[in-house]
Design a protein around this motif. Structure first.
Motif, PDB file in Angstrom:
ATOM      1  N   ALA A  97       0.804  -1.203   0.000  1.00 37.53           N
ATOM      2  CA  ALA A  97       0.000   0.000   0.000  1.00 37.53           C
ATOM      3  C   ALA A  97       0.842   1.260   0.000  1.00 37.53           C
ATOM      4  CB  ALA A  97      -0.925   0.006   1.219  1.00 37.53           C
ATOM      5  N   ARG A  98       2.160   1.132   0.231  1.00 38.88           N
ATOM      6  CA  ARG A  98       3.026   2.300   0.322  1.00 38.88           C
ATOM      7  C   ARG A  98       4.022   2.386  -0.832  1.00 38.88           C
ATOM      8  NH1 ARG A  98       3.154   0.800   5.870  1.00 38.88           N
ATOM      9  NH2 ARG A  98       5.294   0.034   5.673  1.00 38.88           N
ATOM     10  N   ARG A  99       3.733   1.741  -1.935  1.00 40.05           N
ATOM     11  CA  ARG A  99       4.658   1.836  -3.063  1.00 40.05           C
ATOM     12  C   ARG A  99       4.726   3.268  -3.579  1.00 40.05           C
ATOM     13  NH1 ARG A  99       2.738  -3.395  -6.619  1.00 40.05           N
ATOM     14  NH2 ARG A  99       3.099  -4.959  -5.020  1.00 40.05           N
ATOM     15  N   SER A 100       5.907   3.655  -3.955  1.00 39.31           N
ATOM     16  CA  SER A 100       6.091   5.028  -4.436  1.00 39.31           C
ATOM     17  C   SER A 100       5.431   5.208  -5.787  1.00 39.31           C
ATOM     18  CB  SER A 100       7.589   5.327  -4.544  1.00 39.31           C
ATOM     19  OG  SER A 100       7.767   6.564  -5.188  1.00 39.31           O
ATOM     20  N   PRO A 101       4.643   6.252  -5.940  1.00 40.21           N
ATOM     21  CA  PRO A 101       4.007   6.500  -7.237  1.00 40.21           C
ATOM     22  C   PRO A 101       4.947   7.133  -8.247  1.00 40.21           C
ATOM     23  CG  PRO A 101       3.400   8.211  -5.685  1.00 40.21           C
ATOM     24  CD  PRO A 101       4.247   7.226  -4.922  1.00 40.21           C
ATOM     25  N   SER A 113      14.382  -5.640 -26.674  1.00 39.92           N
ATOM     26  CA  SER A 113      14.307  -7.095 -26.844  1.00 39.92           C
ATOM     27  C   SER A 113      13.012  -7.675 -26.321  1.00 39.92           C
ATOM     28  CB  SER A 113      15.479  -7.758 -26.097  1.00 39.92           C
ATOM     29  OG  SER A 113      15.377  -7.498 -24.705  1.00 39.92           O
ATOM     30  N   ARG A 114      12.129  -6.806 -25.772  1.00 43.98           N
ATOM     31  CA  ARG A 114      10.855  -7.228 -25.209  1.00 43.98           C
ATOM     32  C   ARG A 114      11.035  -8.170 -24.018  1.00 43.98           C
ATOM     33  NH1 ARG A 114       6.884  -8.149 -30.531  1.00 43.98           N
ATOM     34  NH2 ARG A 114       7.148  -6.034 -31.362  1.00 43.98           N
ATOM     35  N   LEU A 115      12.158  -8.096 -23.386  1.00 40.81           N
ATOM     36  CA  LEU A 115      12.394  -8.862 -22.159  1.00 40.81           C
ATOM     37  C   LEU A 115      12.034  -7.983 -20.979  1.00 40.81           C
ATOM     38  CD1 LEU A 115      13.569 -11.302 -20.565  1.00 40.81           C
ATOM     39  CD2 LEU A 115      15.785 -10.145 -20.685  1.00 40.81           C
ATOM     40  N   HIS A 116      11.023  -8.392 -20.242  1.00 41.83           N
ATOM     41  CA  HIS A 116      10.607  -7.604 -19.089  1.00 41.83           C
ATOM     42  C   HIS A 116      11.674  -7.687 -18.004  1.00 41.83           C
ATOM     43  CE1 HIS A 116       8.193  -6.003 -15.807  1.00 41.83           C
ATOM     44  NE2 HIS A 116       7.293  -5.617 -16.710  1.00 41.83           N
ATOM     45  N   TYR A 117      11.930  -6.560 -17.353  1.00 43.03           N
ATOM     46  CA  TYR A 117      12.985  -6.525 -16.344  1.00 43.03           C
ATOM     47  C   TYR A 117      12.674  -7.434 -15.151  1.00 43.03           C
ATOM     48  CZ  TYR A 117      17.018  -4.500 -13.966  1.00 43.03           C
ATOM     49  OH  TYR A 117      18.238  -4.325 -13.370  1.00 43.03           O
ATOM     50  N   ALA A 118      11.436  -7.849 -15.028  1.00 44.42           N
ATOM     51  CA  ALA A 118      11.085  -8.771 -13.943  1.00 44.42           C
ATOM     52  C   ALA A 118      11.889 -10.060 -14.024  1.00 44.42           C
ATOM     53  CB  ALA A 118       9.589  -9.092 -13.997  1.00 44.42           C
ATOM     54  N   VAL A 143       9.899 -10.932  -1.306  1.00 43.37           N
ATOM     55  CA  VAL A 143       8.972  -9.814  -1.355  1.00 43.37           C
ATOM     56  C   VAL A 143       9.141  -9.023  -2.655  1.00 43.37           C
ATOM     57  CG1 VAL A 143       8.266  -7.691  -0.194  1.00 43.37           C
ATOM     58  CG2 VAL A 143       8.942  -9.678   1.151  1.00 43.37           C
ATOM     59  N   ILE A 144      10.381  -8.805  -3.033  1.00 44.46           N
ATOM     60  CA  ILE A 144      10.652  -8.080  -4.278  1.00 44.46           C
ATOM     61  C   ILE A 144      10.039  -8.811  -5.472  1.00 44.46           C
ATOM     62  CG2 ILE A 144      12.501  -7.391  -5.868  1.00 44.46           C
ATOM     63  CD1 ILE A 144      14.230  -6.906  -3.367  1.00 44.46           C
ATOM     64  N   LEU A 145      10.145 -10.124  -5.477  1.00 44.03           N
ATOM     65  CA  LEU A 145       9.575 -10.897  -6.589  1.00 44.03           C
ATOM     66  C   LEU A 145       8.066 -10.732  -6.664  1.00 44.03           C
ATOM     67  CD1 LEU A 145      11.659 -14.210  -6.414  1.00 44.03           C
ATOM     68  CD2 LEU A 145      11.837 -12.363  -8.098  1.00 44.03           C
ATOM     69  N   THR A 146       7.385 -10.692  -5.522  1.00 49.15           N
ATOM     70  CA  THR A 146       5.928 -10.516  -5.554  1.00 49.15           C
ATOM     71  C   THR A 146       5.541  -9.144  -6.078  1.00 49.15           C
ATOM     72  OG1 THR A 146       5.818  -9.698  -3.261  1.00 49.15           O
ATOM     73  CG2 THR A 146       5.662 -12.076  -3.595  1.00 49.15           C
ATOM     74  N   ARG A 147       6.429  -8.175  -5.975  1.00 42.67           N
ATOM     75  CA  ARG A 147       6.137  -6.851  -6.521  1.00 42.67           C
ATOM     76  C   ARG A 147       6.346  -6.788  -8.025  1.00 42.67           C
ATOM     77  NH1 ARG A 147       9.013  -2.743  -2.176  1.00 42.67           N
ATOM     78  NH2 ARG A 147       7.475  -2.978  -0.515  1.00 42.67           N
ATOM     79  N   TRP A 148       7.258  -7.593  -8.538  1.00 50.15           N
ATOM     80  CA  TRP A 148       7.595  -7.544  -9.959  1.00 50.15           C
ATOM     81  C   TRP A 148       6.728  -8.461 -10.804  1.00 50.15           C
ATOM     82  CZ3 TRP A 148      10.620  -4.557 -13.006  1.00 50.15           C
ATOM     83  CH2 TRP A 148      11.463  -3.645 -12.374  1.00 50.15           C
ATOM     84  N   PHE A 149       6.058  -9.421 -10.196  1.00 49.99           N
ATOM     85  CA  PHE A 149       5.250 -10.378 -10.953  1.00 49.99           C
ATOM     86  C   PHE A 149       3.799 -10.328 -10.484  1.00 49.99           C
ATOM     87  CE2 PHE A 149       9.471 -12.101 -11.575  1.00 49.99           C
ATOM     88  CZ  PHE A 149       9.435 -12.615 -12.865  1.00 49.99           C
ATOM     89  N   ASN A 150       2.902  -9.918 -11.397  1.00 55.99           N
ATOM     90  CA  ASN A 150       1.472 -10.107 -11.190  1.00 55.99           C
ATOM     91  C   ASN A 150       1.013 -11.399 -11.852  1.00 55.99           C
ATOM     92  OD1 ASN A 150       1.270  -7.808  -9.715  1.00 55.99           O
ATOM     93  ND2 ASN A 150      -0.148  -6.749 -11.103  1.00 55.99           N
ATOM     94  N   ARG A 151       1.566 -11.660 -13.012  1.00 56.31           N
ATOM     95  CA  ARG A 151       1.298 -12.912 -13.721  1.00 56.31           C
ATOM     96  C   ARG A 151       2.517 -13.819 -13.595  1.00 56.31           C
ATOM     97  NH1 ARG A 151       1.558 -14.238 -19.342  1.00 56.31           N
ATOM     98  NH2 ARG A 151       2.146 -12.084 -19.807  1.00 56.31           N
ATOM     99  N   SER A 171      10.861  -2.136  -6.596  1.00 51.94           N
ATOM    100  CA  SER A 171       9.581  -2.305  -7.284  1.00 51.94           C
ATOM    101  C   SER A 171       9.701  -1.770  -8.701  1.00 51.94           C
ATOM    102  CB  SER A 171       8.466  -1.576  -6.528  1.00 51.94           C
ATOM    103  OG  SER A 171       8.641  -0.179  -6.640  1.00 51.94           O
ATOM    104  N   PRO A 172       8.760  -2.121  -9.578  1.00 52.60           N
ATOM    105  CA  PRO A 172       8.795  -1.589 -10.947  1.00 52.60           C
ATOM    106  C   PRO A 172       8.691  -0.075 -11.010  1.00 52.60           C
ATOM    107  CG  PRO A 172       7.326  -3.485 -10.799  1.00 52.60           C
ATOM    108  CD  PRO A 172       7.704  -3.122  -9.396  1.00 52.60           C
ATOM    109  N   ASP A 173       8.067   0.542  -9.996  1.00 52.13           N
ATOM    110  CA  ASP A 173       7.916   1.993 -10.000  1.00 52.13           C
ATOM    111  C   ASP A 173       9.252   2.714 -10.084  1.00 52.13           C
ATOM    112  OD1 ASP A 173       5.171   1.815  -9.804  1.00 52.13           O
ATOM    113  OD2 ASP A 173       5.205   1.719  -7.617  1.00 52.13           O
ATOM    114  N   GLU A 174      10.294   2.121  -9.528  1.00 51.18           N
ATOM    115  CA  GLU A 174      11.602   2.764  -9.542  1.00 51.18           C
ATOM    116  C   GLU A 174      12.172   2.907 -10.949  1.00 51.18           C
ATOM    117  OE1 GLU A 174      14.410   0.931  -6.994  1.00 51.18           O
ATOM    118  OE2 GLU A 174      13.191   1.154  -5.170  1.00 51.18           O
ATOM    119  N   MET A 175      11.648   2.102 -11.890  1.00 55.07           N
ATOM    120  CA  MET A 175      12.182   2.135 -13.252  1.00 55.07           C
ATOM    121  C   MET A 175      11.142   2.602 -14.258  1.00 55.07           C
ATOM    122  SD  MET A 175      14.454  -1.364 -13.192  1.00 55.07           S
ATOM    123  CE  MET A 175      15.612  -0.713 -14.379  1.00 55.07           C
TER     124      MET A 175
END
Length: 282
Positions: free
Chosen positions: A13-17, A31-36, A151-159, A217-221
């Motif tokens: 709930a506190r991820r940086s916008p 290359s269409r490779l997601h940074y996740a 924890v970091i992995l759960t932030r980078w992967f929804n699917r 998190s992905p927000d940082e990039m």
């Protein structure tokens, strides 16, 4: 594990916008490779290397007995200290990661593991082993990676989050297979001090490089999590913030924590002394 679970729920709930454009991401977009997936690869390497010392403890007992004539029970106390000190260390690193970000903590933990491993080659007294292995490397250094990476992995992967976490934990299991024989061979061929000097420097270099690739998190990039376009999964992944007090009132939390604790307590004794028992019984 409990600390990682709570930090996952509380910090979402506190991820940086704030979104930032990072030039280093150019090659992944082309290359269409997601940074996740780079995060996953880095997390696998970090988890394996950061736990190499603790995963190899069993093969170090006999060399320590031969070198210093210490009792096996006294030596194994360092292994117990590493587990005991890890409990408050993981809670602390979970809080610090949520407050200050993860990459800085991992870089610091990398230096702790590297320096601690090098200094392990210079020990002369039993208490040196307790401090360097039980506290410095086994608890403080390892805890940062153990609690933050999942924890970091759960932030980078929804699917494909399940697949990502499965790959991560499978990679963690490869650590003893690789490093336990390596530690024993290095100690027997190069000597205690030289072996830990080489291993500590090599580990430090690898940990620092791959820790630098980590983003909280992905927000940082300026990115979204992998599969974030799936509205159904986005809704499922989102959730209200929870407090530590509300978590501690839930019965399943204590049951899961108890199962994990008893399981670790049961197999840790075997892992610590299995090599010595097998060696002396032929």
């Amino acid at each position: 594990m409990f600390a990682a679970t709570f930090w996952t729920d509380a910090s979402r709930a506190r991820r940086s916008p704030v979104r930032k454009n990072i030039p280093a991401m150019t090659f992944t977009r082309k290359s269409r490779l997601h940074y996740a997936w780079i995060i996953l690869a880095a997390a696998c390497v970090l988890s394996v290397i950061s736990r190499a010392d603790s995963a190899s403890f069993a093969v170090l007992i006999d060399p320590l007995v031969e070198k210093f004539d210490w009792k096996r029970g006294d030596i194994s106390l360092a292994y117990s200290l590493a587990f005991l000190c890890s409990m408050p260390a993981m809670l602390a690193f979970g809080w610090l990661g949520d407050r200050y970000g993860t990459r800085t903590l991992m870089l610091g933990a990398s230096l702790m593991i590297s320096a601690g491993t090098v200094l392990l080659g210079m020990i002369q007294e039993l208490w040196h082993l307790y401090v360097l292995y039980g506290v410095f490397v086994g608890a403080l250094g390892n805890a940062a990676f153990m609690v933050l990476l999942p924890v970091i992995l759960t932030r980078w992967f929804n699917r494909k989050m399940g697949l990502a976490l499965g790959i991560y934990w499978a990679a963690l299991g490869s650590g003893p297979v690789i490093f336990a024989p390596l530690f024993r061979w290095m100690v027997e061929t190069r000597g205690w001090e030289s072996a830990f000097m080489v291993i500590g420097i090599a580990f430090g270099a690898v940990l620092l490089v791959f820790s630098w690739l980590i983003r909280t998190s992905p927000d940082e990039m300026g990115l979204s999590a992998y599969g974030a376009g799936d509205a159904a999964q986005e809704k499922q992944a989102s959730g209200a913030a929870v407090s530590l007090r509300s978590v501690l009132t839930r019965r399943p939390v204590w049951l899961l924590t108890g199962c994990h604790h008893l399981g670790c307590a049961g197999h840790a004794v075997i892992l610590a002394h299995g090599v010595s028992m097998a060696t002396h019984h032929g």
